[in-house]
Scaffold this motif. Sequence first.
Motif, PDB file in Angstrom:
ATOM      1  N   GLN A   1      37.340 -16.691  27.644  1.00  9.88           N
ATOM      2  CA  GLN A   1      37.533 -15.977  28.815  1.00  9.88           C
ATOM      3  C   GLN A   1      37.531 -16.873  30.028  1.00  9.88           C
ATOM      4  O   GLN A   1      38.383 -16.788  30.839  1.00  9.88           O
TER       5      GLN A   1
ATOM      6  N   LYS B   1      40.947 -18.059  30.334  1.00  9.86           N
ATOM      7  CA  LYS B   1      41.813 -17.463  31.050  1.00  9.86           C
ATOM      8  C   LYS B   1      41.589 -17.593  32.422  1.00  9.86           C
ATOM      9  O   LYS B   1      42.646 -17.525  33.152  1.00  9.86           O
TER      10      LYS B   1
ATOM     11  N   ASN C   1      31.583  -7.509  28.088  1.00 12.21           N
ATOM     12  CA  ASN C   1      31.634  -7.565  29.586  1.00 12.21           C
ATOM     13  C   ASN C   1      30.159  -7.439  30.112  1.00 12.21           C
ATOM     14  O   ASN C   1      29.754  -8.075  31.046  1.00 12.21           O
TER      15      ASN C   1
ATOM     16  N   TRP D   1      28.742 -10.779  29.609  1.00 13.49           N
ATOM     17  CA  TRP D   1      29.040 -11.628  30.674  1.00 13.49           C
ATOM     18  C   TRP D   1      28.859 -11.838  32.045  1.00 13.49           C
ATOM     19  O   TRP D   1      28.430 -12.688  32.511  1.00 13.49           O
TER      20      TRP D   1
ATOM     21  N   PRO E   1      36.044  -9.928  32.277  1.00 12.33           N
ATOM     22  CA  PRO E   1      37.398 -10.507  31.502  1.00 12.33           C
ATOM     23  C   PRO E   1      37.636 -10.037  30.361  1.00 12.33           C
ATOM     24  O   PRO E   1      38.838 -10.166  29.754  1.00 12.33           O
ATOM     25  N   PHE E   2      36.790  -9.472  29.380  1.00 12.88           N
ATOM     26  CA  PHE E   2      37.296  -9.114  28.097  1.00 12.88           C
ATOM     27  C   PHE E   2      38.006  -7.653  28.225  1.00 12.88           C
ATOM     28  O   PHE E   2      37.803  -6.827  28.971  1.00 12.88           O
TER      29      PHE E   2
END
Length: 122
Positions: free
Chosen positions: A40, A43, A71, A74, A116-117
């Motif tokens: 992530q 990205k 997420n 995260w 980001p997921f």
Amino acid sequence: MKFLGNIIWLIFGGFLTAIEYLISSILMMITIIGFPFGLQTLKLAVLALWPFGSKVVDNGGSSGCLSIIMNILWIILGGLGICLTHLFFGILLCITIIGIPFGKQHFKMAGLALTPFGKSIV
């Protein structure tokens, strides 16, 4: 215009931001547990290199509830801080008319940094 915006972005901090995300990505990928989080941040590194003309799109329901759980992890483990940093710089840049396009790119990165997921860059 997008090309010029990306060149200015790279000169005034985009390149350093991408390197920071790349280094953190490599460090996270050392462990098996950190590997998905490292992907992530990769990205984010790609988006930090060339944000003008790039879009962050939702992959849809293909990843299921696993992306929701990841997420949440995260956000707890640092994604909120990254998001708030990009929001701060976005607001700071939007104070001037010249900085508005660059502030919008930080807002785009803040959205990706928060969850980001299940998202990809096009």
